[in-house]
Design a protein around this motif. Structure first.
Motif, PDB file in Angstrom:
ATOM      1  N   ALA A  90       0.832  -1.203   0.000  1.00 32.59           N
ATOM      2  CA  ALA A  90       0.000   0.000   0.000  1.00 32.59           C
ATOM      3  C   ALA A  90       0.871   1.258   0.000  1.00 32.59           C
ATOM      4  CB  ALA A  90      -0.918  -0.005   1.222  1.00 32.59           C
ATOM      5  N   GLY A  91       0.543   2.176  -0.875  1.00 29.05           N
ATOM      6  CA  GLY A  91       1.314   3.419  -0.954  1.00 29.05           C
ATOM      7  C   GLY A  91       0.628   4.420  -1.855  1.00 29.05           C
ATOM      8  N   ILE A  92       1.100   5.657  -1.824  1.00 27.46           N
ATOM      9  CA  ILE A  92       0.546   6.712  -2.664  1.00 27.46           C
ATOM     10  C   ILE A  92       1.685   7.444  -3.367  1.00 27.46           C
ATOM     11  CG2 ILE A  92      -1.533   7.017  -1.289  1.00 27.46           C
ATOM     12  CD1 ILE A  92      -0.245   9.434   0.027  1.00 27.46           C
ATOM     13  N   GLY A  93       1.343   8.127  -4.438  1.00 26.84           N
ATOM     14  CA  GLY A  93       2.355   8.820  -5.220  1.00 26.84           C
ATOM     15  C   GLY A  93       2.187  10.323  -5.272  1.00 26.84           C
ATOM     16  N   LYS A  94       1.272  10.865  -4.459  1.00 23.97           N
ATOM     17  CA  LYS A  94       1.054  12.309  -4.487  1.00 23.97           C
ATOM     18  C   LYS A  94       2.263  13.036  -3.920  1.00 23.97           C
ATOM     19  CE  LYS A  94      -2.563  12.280  -1.810  1.00 23.97           C
ATOM     20  NZ  LYS A  94      -3.707  12.726  -0.984  1.00 23.97           N
ATOM     21  N   VAL A 151       8.105  17.409  -7.849  1.00 24.14           N
ATOM     22  CA  VAL A 151       6.959  16.854  -7.133  1.00 24.14           C
ATOM     23  C   VAL A 151       7.237  15.487  -6.521  1.00 24.14           C
ATOM     24  CG1 VAL A 151       5.317  18.139  -8.543  1.00 24.14           C
ATOM     25  CG2 VAL A 151       5.992  15.830  -9.239  1.00 24.14           C
ATOM     26  N   LYS A 152       8.307  14.820  -6.935  1.00 16.56           N
ATOM     27  CA  LYS A 152       8.589  13.479  -6.409  1.00 16.56           C
ATOM     28  C   LYS A 152       9.613  13.473  -5.278  1.00 16.56           C
ATOM     29  CE  LYS A 152       7.381  11.056 -10.667  1.00 16.56           C
ATOM     30  NZ  LYS A 152       7.831  10.151 -11.747  1.00 16.56           N
ATOM     31  N   ALA A 153       9.952  14.635  -4.754  1.00 17.46           N
ATOM     32  CA  ALA A 153      10.964  14.709  -3.698  1.00 17.46           C
ATOM     33  C   ALA A 153      10.539  13.925  -2.461  1.00 17.46           C
ATOM     34  CB  ALA A 153      11.241  16.165  -3.343  1.00 17.46           C
ATOM     35  N   ALA A 154       9.319  14.164  -1.971  1.00 18.91           N
ATOM     36  CA  ALA A 154       8.848  13.467  -0.780  1.00 18.91           C
ATOM     37  C   ALA A 154       8.657  11.979  -1.061  1.00 18.91           C
ATOM     38  CB  ALA A 154       7.547  14.089  -0.278  1.00 18.91           C
ATOM     39  N   TYR A 155       8.184  11.645  -2.254  1.00 13.71           N
ATOM     40  CA  TYR A 155       8.004  10.241  -2.624  1.00 13.71           C
ATOM     41  C   TYR A 155       9.352   9.511  -2.599  1.00 13.71           C
ATOM     42  CZ  TYR A 155       6.892   6.109  -5.407  1.00 13.71           C
ATOM     43  OH  TYR A 155       6.747   4.820  -5.854  1.00 13.71           O
ATOM     44  N   ALA A 156      10.371  10.118  -3.201  1.00 16.15           N
ATOM     45  CA  ALA A 156      11.698   9.512  -3.205  1.00 16.15           C
ATOM     46  C   ALA A 156      12.225   9.338  -1.784  1.00 16.15           C
ATOM     47  CB  ALA A 156      12.666  10.362  -4.029  1.00 16.15           C
ATOM     48  N   ALA A 157      11.998  10.338  -0.947  1.00 18.52           N
ATOM     49  CA  ALA A 157      12.454  10.251   0.442  1.00 18.52           C
ATOM     50  C   ALA A 157      11.742   9.133   1.185  1.00 18.52           C
ATOM     51  CB  ALA A 157      12.228  11.590   1.152  1.00 18.52           C
ATOM     52  N   SER A 158      10.441   8.989   0.950  1.00 17.71           N
ATOM     53  CA  SER A 158       9.687   7.938   1.639  1.00 17.71           C
ATOM     54  C   SER A 158      10.169   6.561   1.229  1.00 17.71           C
ATOM     55  CB  SER A 158       8.186   8.079   1.355  1.00 17.71           C
ATOM     56  OG  SER A 158       7.859   7.745   0.010  1.00 17.71           O
ATOM     57  N   LYS A 159      10.487   6.386  -0.044  1.00 14.94           N
ATOM     58  CA  LYS A 159      10.948   5.083  -0.526  1.00 14.94           C
ATOM     59  C   LYS A 159      12.399   4.821  -0.098  1.00 14.94           C
ATOM     60  CE  LYS A 159       7.147   3.737  -2.451  1.00 14.94           C
ATOM     61  NZ  LYS A 159       6.380   2.606  -1.878  1.00 14.94           N
ATOM     62  N   ALA A 160      13.200   5.864   0.005  1.00 11.86           N
ATOM     63  CA  ALA A 160      14.556   5.699   0.540  1.00 11.86           C
ATOM     64  C   ALA A 160      14.487   5.191   1.970  1.00 11.86           C
ATOM     65  CB  ALA A 160      15.318   7.021   0.475  1.00 11.86           C
ATOM     66  N   GLY A 161      13.563   5.759   2.752  1.00 10.51           N
ATOM     67  CA  GLY A 161      13.387   5.308   4.125  1.00 10.51           C
ATOM     68  C   GLY A 161      12.934   3.860   4.189  1.00 10.51           C
ATOM     69  N   LEU A 162      12.019   3.469   3.309  1.00 11.82           N
ATOM     70  CA  LEU A 162      11.520   2.095   3.296  1.00 11.82           C
ATOM     71  C   LEU A 162      12.629   1.121   2.911  1.00 11.82           C
ATOM     72  CD1 LEU A 162       9.087   0.247   3.647  1.00 11.82           C
ATOM     73  CD2 LEU A 162       8.521   0.648   1.235  1.00 11.82           C
ATOM     74  N   SER A 163      13.424   1.479   1.909  1.00 11.81           N
ATOM     75  CA  SER A 163      14.547   0.619   1.517  1.00 11.81           C
ATOM     76  C   SER A 163      15.547   0.479   2.655  1.00 11.81           C
ATOM     77  CB  SER A 163      15.242   1.180   0.277  1.00 11.81           C
ATOM     78  OG  SER A 163      14.405   1.085  -0.859  1.00 11.81           O
ATOM     79  N   SER A 164      15.776   1.566   3.387  1.00 10.13           N
ATOM     80  CA  SER A 164      16.690   1.519   4.522  1.00 10.13           C
ATOM     81  C   SER A 164      16.162   0.594   5.610  1.00 10.13           C
ATOM     82  CB  SER A 164      16.899   2.929   5.085  1.00 10.13           C
ATOM     83  OG  SER A 164      17.765   2.910   6.194  1.00 10.13           O
ATOM     84  N   LEU A 165      14.866   0.634   5.869  1.00  5.48           N
ATOM     85  CA  LEU A 165      14.276  -0.284   6.834  1.00  5.48           C
ATOM     86  C   LEU A 165      14.486  -1.732   6.393  1.00  5.48           C
ATOM     87  CD1 LEU A 165      10.867   1.432   7.725  1.00  5.48           C
ATOM     88  CD2 LEU A 165      12.849   1.160   9.221  1.00  5.48           C
TER      89      LEU A 165
END
Length: 249
Positions: A90-94, A151-165
């Motif tokens: 589950a995720g969003i791309g906004k 517009v994808k700055a926050a999206y990239a950051a969220s996925k970087a965090g998920l990959s780190s987890l």
């Protein structure tokens, strides 16, 4: 190892629904959850109609309702008689350009894609710890490999965090009994990518899902899909000057 009972979040459409169809074709039992229960009911009817020997359980779940996540996971597990694999999808791309004043959009992206993913991870690990084994799959993104402007700055950051987890968990469970896989999709046709302008790098849903499911079944620690052209592009993303990263977004 064959994982027979699979839970997928965000399963009502896009890659989640695609993975559900692919695993159903392999004869797996499925626990599917998403916000839109009507779509899940339609998907369940489709899957059981095509594959009458499988069991499909569905439940409405907004992953941002953190208190509900462990309860829904537990209920779905009870219906299937256990869960062998959890796909945190589950995720969003906004999102909006940082500094544009649309903090709500960026906050929602990080809340759903990272904080709510963490809640799902905790719920999955609790189940796997109780049963003594399990396979945790985190759906990240190639965008998690480098910060990007716009517009994808926050999206990239969220996925970087998920990959780190995911990387932390692979180290935590290096000797088992839980296996952790991080999937980093490139551009694959879905509701999330419908408005993307980067169609030159996009593959169709069936191709993307087939490669994602193959990587999950291998239980790879990390997989970039599709491999071409994204494996070399990710390597390039990591070394180009920051001002050029917008070319990949």
């Amino acid at each position: 190892m064959r994982r027979q009972k699979i839970l997928i979040t965000g399963a009502s459409s896009g890659l989640g629904a695609g993975m559900a169809r692919a695993f159903a074709a392999k004869g797996r039992d499925l626990a599917l959850c998403a916000r839109r229960l009507d779509r899940l009911d339609e998907l369940k009817a489709e899957l059981v109609g095509r594959h009458p020997n499988i069991t499909v359980a569905v439940a409405a779940l907004d992953v941002d309702d953190h208190d509900r996540v462990p309860d829904v996971f537990a209920d779905l597990s009870d219906q299937l008689g256990g869960i062998d694999r959890v796909v945190v999808n589950a995720g969003i791309g906004k999102g909006a350009r940082l500094g544009s004043g649309k903090v709500w959009a960026n906050k929602a992206t990080i809340e759903t894609n990272l904080v709510s993913a963490l809640v799902q991870i905790e719920a999955a690990l609790a189940m796997f710890t109780a049963t003594g084994s399990g396979h945790l799959v985190l759906m990240s993104s190639v965008m998690g490999n480098r910060g990007v402007p716009g517009v994808k700055a926050a999206y990239a950051a969220s996925k970087a965090g998920l990959s780190s987890l995911g990387e932390s968990l692979r180290a935590e469970y290096a000797s088992g009994p839980i296996t952790v896989t991080v999937i980093e999709p490139g551009y694959i046709e879905s509701e999330m990518t419908a408005k993307s302008k980067t169609t030159m790098l996009m593959v169709d849903t069936d191709t993307g899902v087939r490669q994602i499911v193959a990587a999950i079944e291998r239980e790879a620690g990390r997989a970039i899909v599709p491999g071409w052209p994204w494996i070399p592009l990710v390597a390039l993303m990591k070394v180009v000057p920051t001002r050029f990263t917008k070319l990949f977004a």
